[in-house]
Design an enzyme around this catalytic site. Structure first.
Site, PDB file in Angstrom:
ATOM      1  N   ASP A 186       0.851  -1.194   0.000  1.00 22.90           N
ATOM      2  CA  ASP A 186       0.000   0.000   0.000  1.00 22.90           C
ATOM      3  C   ASP A 186       0.887   1.244   0.000  1.00 22.90           C
ATOM      4  O   ASP A 186       1.568   1.530   0.981  1.00 22.90           O
ATOM      5  CB  ASP A 186      -0.888  -0.022   1.243  1.00 22.90           C
ATOM      6  CG  ASP A 186      -1.962   1.052   1.216  1.00 22.90           C
ATOM      7  OD1 ASP A 186      -1.911   1.916   0.321  1.00 22.90           O
ATOM      8  OD2 ASP A 186      -2.850   1.023   2.091  1.00 22.90           O
TER       9      ASP A 186
ATOM     10  N   GLU B 263     -10.191   3.495  -3.086  1.00 28.98           N
ATOM     11  CA  GLU B 263     -10.798   3.542  -1.770  1.00 28.98           C
ATOM     12  C   GLU B 263     -11.292   4.934  -1.407  1.00 28.98           C
ATOM     13  O   GLU B 263     -12.178   5.086  -0.569  1.00 28.98           O
ATOM     14  CB  GLU B 263      -9.820   3.050  -0.707  1.00 28.98           C
ATOM     15  CG  GLU B 263      -8.637   3.966  -0.459  1.00 28.98           C
ATOM     16  CD  GLU B 263      -7.674   3.397   0.573  1.00 28.98           C
ATOM     17  OE1 GLU B 263      -7.474   4.059   1.602  1.00 28.98           O
ATOM     18  OE2 GLU B 263      -7.136   2.310   0.348  1.00 28.98           O
TER      19      GLU B 263
ATOM     20  N   HIS C 293     -12.098  -2.099  -0.266  1.00 31.10           N
ATOM     21  CA  HIS C 293     -11.418  -1.512   0.891  1.00 31.10           C
ATOM     22  C   HIS C 293     -12.265  -1.741   2.130  1.00 31.10           C
ATOM     23  O   HIS C 293     -13.479  -1.578   2.097  1.00 31.10           O
ATOM     24  CB  HIS C 293     -11.255  -0.011   0.627  1.00 31.10           C
ATOM     25  CG  HIS C 293     -10.612   0.764   1.726  1.00 31.10           C
ATOM     26  ND1 HIS C 293     -11.327   1.630   2.538  1.00 31.10           N
ATOM     27  CD2 HIS C 293      -9.328   0.829   2.142  1.00 31.10           C
ATOM     28  CE1 HIS C 293     -10.499   2.207   3.392  1.00 31.10           C
ATOM     29  NE2 HIS C 293      -9.280   1.742   3.185  1.00 31.10           N
TER      30      HIS C 293
ATOM     31  N   GLU D 113      -0.995  -0.461  -4.194  1.00 35.05           N
ATOM     32  CA  GLU D 113      -2.212   0.305  -3.950  1.00 35.05           C
ATOM     33  C   GLU D 113      -1.920   1.799  -3.860  1.00 35.05           C
ATOM     34  O   GLU D 113      -0.976   2.211  -3.190  1.00 35.05           O
ATOM     35  CB  GLU D 113      -2.832  -0.192  -2.643  1.00 35.05           C
ATOM     36  CG  GLU D 113      -4.115   0.473  -2.250  1.00 35.05           C
ATOM     37  CD  GLU D 113      -4.704  -0.183  -1.006  1.00 35.05           C
ATOM     38  OE1 GLU D 113      -5.386   0.531  -0.236  1.00 35.05           O
ATOM     39  OE2 GLU D 113      -4.480  -1.393  -0.804  1.00 35.05           O
TER      40      GLU D 113
ATOM     41  N   HIS E 111      -0.382   4.229  -0.184  1.00 36.93           N
ATOM     42  CA  HIS E 111      -1.142   5.213   0.600  1.00 36.93           C
ATOM     43  C   HIS E 111      -1.172   6.585  -0.070  1.00 36.93           C
ATOM     44  O   HIS E 111      -1.382   7.600   0.589  1.00 36.93           O
ATOM     45  CB  HIS E 111      -0.565   5.338   2.017  1.00 36.93           C
ATOM     46  CG  HIS E 111      -1.574   5.033   3.076  1.00 36.93           C
ATOM     47  ND1 HIS E 111      -1.826   5.863   4.134  1.00 36.93           N
ATOM     48  CD2 HIS E 111      -2.406   3.976   3.242  1.00 36.93           C
ATOM     49  CE1 HIS E 111      -2.763   5.350   4.908  1.00 36.93           C
ATOM     50  NE2 HIS E 111      -3.122   4.200   4.395  1.00 36.93           N
TER      51      HIS E 111
END
Length: 390
Positions: free
Chosen positions: A196, A249, A299, A223, A198
């Site tokens: 991830d 997400e 998510h 991600e 982020h």
């Protein structure tokens, strides 16, 4: 049948205040549960639920689509993530009511089952907040990776991209390569790894440097390599990266997903049922994605009712690949809700109880009332004081 009240029950779970939604009806004993958790926006979501309640009093809760139209159109102003999280919590609760009224599980109402169980993954640390967001060394990642796989999971996600601005320092890139490479070596070739980002890299070039560094580890997907609003940048990365790209997400509703899907901005979509409008809106997003050849990894780092809603969604949606879960986010996670299944590491089976099938322990919720969440995002600051994405 008519809706008589919509109530918010807030339960503090350290990093997040879980916002549970209870929709009540004029039929004795018949009510529904949903979840509208949104970290660091708890009071705004609770306020939105209070504002939206008046729109639905007197409506038949079984008319889920009609209620959704009322919530999203009769307020005139378009809703952002706080408002849509509130809508999502209400909408999930309406499905719970409908299923209970008919005596069947929600997944049957969403089209029936398309698989015999739902594959799930967890994070390093099995949901513990510090382990999820503070895995920044080879030794820590390897140790936590082994713990997760020894618990029975065959897929794990790691957040190990450092806070980044517009460039990626060579030392940081090498560190990420070492961490992900060591995790792969520790868990072996049969475990799927997700990384991830982020949304921390602020530029395509910075993101690509990290993607190239982790490519040898053959991960399942990376991600949010750049912030979610950079659709053009994300599409550029997806077209050029050997690592599959996941995102979505922080996209809300079909309108935001439509642009990204049309641009083929990701290989895997990650809608959050509790933010994007609820179960039916997410089914519509899934259909758009399926038409474009895009899978789903929804998510869900939220509370237990969100997890149950994700289970019903995943059992009934053919292009779901894997489901995120956050069991263990707090030590008393299993005390809040009685699930309709016995959860197994990496596998959730088909529930057969009516509605969502959850029983909520309101006494446990009352023992953990609202308080300010841990503001972990305050750590997202560069050495010179520049504020960056968490």
């Amino acid at each position: 049948m008519k809706i008589t009240a919509i109530k918010a029950l807030v339960c503090n779970a350290e990093m997040r205040n879980w916002v549970f939604v209870r929709v009540e009806t004029d039929e004795t004993g018949l009510f529904g549960w949903g979840e509208a958790t949104l970290e660091w926006k708890t009071r705004a979501v609770v306020g939105a639920l209070q504002d939206l309640e008046a729109l639905l009093i007197g409506q038949d809760p079984r008319n889920v689509e009609q209620c959704y139209q009322i919530l999203t159109r009769h307020g005139f102003w378009r809703l952002g993530v706080e408002g849509m999280s509130a809508v999502s919590g209400i909408e999930i609760a309406l499905w719970d009511i409908l299923g209970k009224s008919l005596g069947i599980p929600v997944w049957r109402l969403l089209g029936g089952k398309v698989r015999d169980h739902l594959r799930t993954y967890t994070h390093l640390g099995l949901g513990d907040m510090k382990a999820v967001y503070e895995s920044g060394s080879v030794d820590t990642i390897v140790e936590r990776g082994r713990i997760v796989t020894q618990a029975g999971y065959d897929a794990v996600k790691v957040v190990c991209i450092p806070y980044t601005h517009y460039v990626s320092p060579a030392k940081a890139v090498d560190s990420v390569a070492n961490m992900v490479g060591a995790l792969r070596e520790a868990v072996g070739p049969d475990i799927d790894i997700m990384v991830d980002f982020h949304g921390r890299p602020a530029s395509v070039n910075a993101a690509m440097d990290y993607l190239k560094a982790i490519e040898p580890a053959r991960i399942m997907f990376a991600e949010e390599p750049v912030p979610p609003e950079d659709v053009a940048g994300l599409a550029h990365i997806t077209a050029r990266s050997a690592v599959p790209i996941a995102s979505g997400e922080r996209l809300i509703g079909r309108r935001e997903f439509t642009q990204s899907i049309a641009a083929r901005a990701f290989n895997i979509a990650q809608p959050d049922i509790c933010h994007t409008g609820g179960l039916l809106e997410t089914k519509k997003i899934a259909a758009l994605a399926e038409t474009a050849g895009i899978g789903l990894a929804p998510h869900n780092p939220l509370g237990p009712i969100a997890g149950v809603a994700a289970l019903h969604f995943g059992i009934s949606t053919p292009n779901v690949i894997i489901q995120e879960e956050m069991s263990g986010a707090v030590a008393w996670y299993d005390d809040v809700v009685t699930w309709p299944i016995d959860r197994k590491p990496g596998r959730w089976d088909v529930p057969d109880l009516p509605g969502l099938g959850v029983t909520v322990n309101e006494d446990v919720i009352a023992r953990h009332p609202f308080k300010q969440e841990v503001l972990h995002a305050r750590n997202a600051v560069m050495p010179d004081g520049t504020v960056v994405d968490w």
